[in-house]
Enzyme design. Structure first.
Site, PDB file in Angstrom:
ATOM      1  CE  LYS A 165      -3.819  -2.105  -0.269  1.00 25.17           C
ATOM      2  NZ  LYS A 165      -4.592  -2.013  -1.530  1.00 25.17           N
ATOM      3  CG  ASP A 193      -3.264  -0.932  -4.782  1.00 29.30           C
ATOM      4  OD1 ASP A 193      -3.553   0.011  -5.543  1.00 29.30           O
ATOM      5  OD2 ASP A 193      -4.144  -1.630  -4.211  1.00 29.30           O
ATOM      6  CD  GLU A 218      -3.891  -2.995  -7.822  1.00 31.92           C
ATOM      7  OE1 GLU A 218      -5.102  -3.122  -7.554  1.00 31.92           O
ATOM      8  OE2 GLU A 218      -3.043  -3.862  -7.536  1.00 31.92           O
ATOM      9  CG  ASP A 241      -8.854  -2.160  -7.817  1.00 31.75           C
ATOM     10  OD1 ASP A 241     -10.047  -2.400  -8.091  1.00 31.75           O
ATOM     11  OD2 ASP A 241      -8.391  -2.340  -6.684  1.00 31.75           O
ATOM     12  CE  LYS A 265     -10.804  -4.127  -4.375  1.00 36.53           C
ATOM     13  NZ  LYS A 265      -9.669  -3.938  -5.290  1.00 36.53           N
TER      14      LYS A 265
END
Length: 367
Positions: A165, A193, A218, A241, A265
């Site tokens: 992250k 990400d 990402e 994403d 997702k």
């Protein structure tokens, strides 16, 4: 078989690590999850789960799931839950948008379809590819050294793929990427990400600074156009994403060569039915996928496992086992991690049985 009742439970899922932090200073320590039940006139009950990552990640929030169910459920009473296209068509007609609200019902209907046919959901979604599903571990945003230590620990636990992250201060993020990559084996995969956290110029600066590092980038920025600009300034493998929230966006991104991997997702797309549609298109177009959800416990993890296991292995970049991130088990029969992998159940439906003493009383009930 007809739907006779739709109900929901609310469960709190505390995190094993105490908190989960990502871009923009956002953090969560306890997840608010909704367990959705779809009951039929035959006595069979199917279950789904919806757990938004707080109200500040995607356009979704926990109380919205329950409010949406009260609005949506009356339109589904009397329908056959095995007719998944009919169910989804009716949900879209009854409630515009709000795919995350529909996700729990759709997952529960897949569970019912499996139970009624005595087949696991992965068989109904295309079959079982391979012996197991490879997992990644998400590493909460901390100092570079702390994140590197956590990665080393999870690598010892069997994980080979890691989602770091970032999306904070660019200088610190560069240090994070370098510190973590140094802890990994050459065969390990590292994803940085940003969860939309960088501005375009910051993202371009970061990717240039880590040009020599083996890392995937990402969702660096908020908008699709910004991400595409960053993509065109880097030769790192690129993952989208948050921007891929509909089939039309996937097609646009494919036409623009905007990504190498896409993160699908389940609740973001509206359930297993819609996600399977996007998944199958990705397979036909040769796009690799991270197959997961926003968050959740045992039931969400089971749904992820069935979706991933029914996907050809060469297109499965990774998935995750959310039930290992939390301290509460809400269902028996859920997948358990073994050396960085998991398996979908071979029993009918999702293969899970909710723990009545954990999920508590029904807080929504429509019949």
């Amino acid at each position: 078989m007809k739907i006779s009742r739709i109900f929901a439970h609310r469960v709190e899922l505390p995190l094993v690590e105490g908190s989960y932090k990502w871009s923009g200073g956002k953090s969560v320590s306890v997840f608010d999850s909704t367990i959705v039940g779809v009951e039929t006139d035959t006595g069979l009950i199917g279950y789904g789960e919806v757990c938004p990552l707080g109200p500040f990640y995607l356009p979704a929030y926990a109380e919205g799931v329950r409010a949406g169910l009260k609005e949506l459920a009356p339109h589904l009473i009397g329908l056959d839950p095995r007719e998944l296209a009919v169910i989804n068509h009716r949900m879209d007609a009854a409630l515009k948008g709000h795919p995350y609200v529909k996700s729990g019902i759709d997952i529960a209907c897949w569970d019912l379809l499996g139970k009624s046919t005595s087949l696991p959901v992965c068989m109904l979604m295309g079959g079982r590819f391979g012996d197991s599903v490879r997992l990644y571990r998400a590493i909460s945003q901390e100092s570079p050294d702390a994140m590197a230590v956590k990665v080393a620990g999870y690598r010892e636990a069997g994980y080979t793929r890691f989602q770091l992250k970032v999306g904070g201060d660019p200088d610190t993020d560069i240090e994070r990427i370098r510190a973590v990559r140094a802890m990994l084996q050459p065969s390990n995969r590292l994803v940085a990400d940003a969860n939309t956290g960088w501005t375009q110029h910051e993202a371009i600066r970061v990717v240039r600074a880590v040009r020599d590092i083996d890392v995937y980038i990402e969702q660096p920025c908020l908008t699709y156009e910004e991400c595409l600009a960053v993509r065109r300034h880097t030769d790192h493998p690129f993952v989208l994403d948050e921007n891929i929230d509909h089939l039309s966006m996937l097609l646009r991104a494919k036409a623009d060569l905007a990504m190498d991997v896409v993160n699908l997702k389940i609740s973001k797309l509206g359930g297993l039915t819609r996600t399977k549609q996007v998944r199958d298109l990705c397979v036909s177009m040769g796009i690799a996928m991270t197959l997961e959800d926003s968050w959740g416990g045992d039931i969400t993890t089971a749904a992820i496992a069935h979706l991933a296991h029914s996907t050809p292995e060469e297109f499965r970049f990774t998935s995750t086992d959310f039930n290992s991130y939390v301290t509460v088990s809400i269902a028996e029969g859920a997948p358990c991690r073994v050396q960085g992998t998991m398996q979908a159940s071979c029993t009918p439906g999702l293969g899970i049985t909710p723990r009545a003493d954990v999920i508590g009383p029904r807080i929504v009930e429509v019949r």
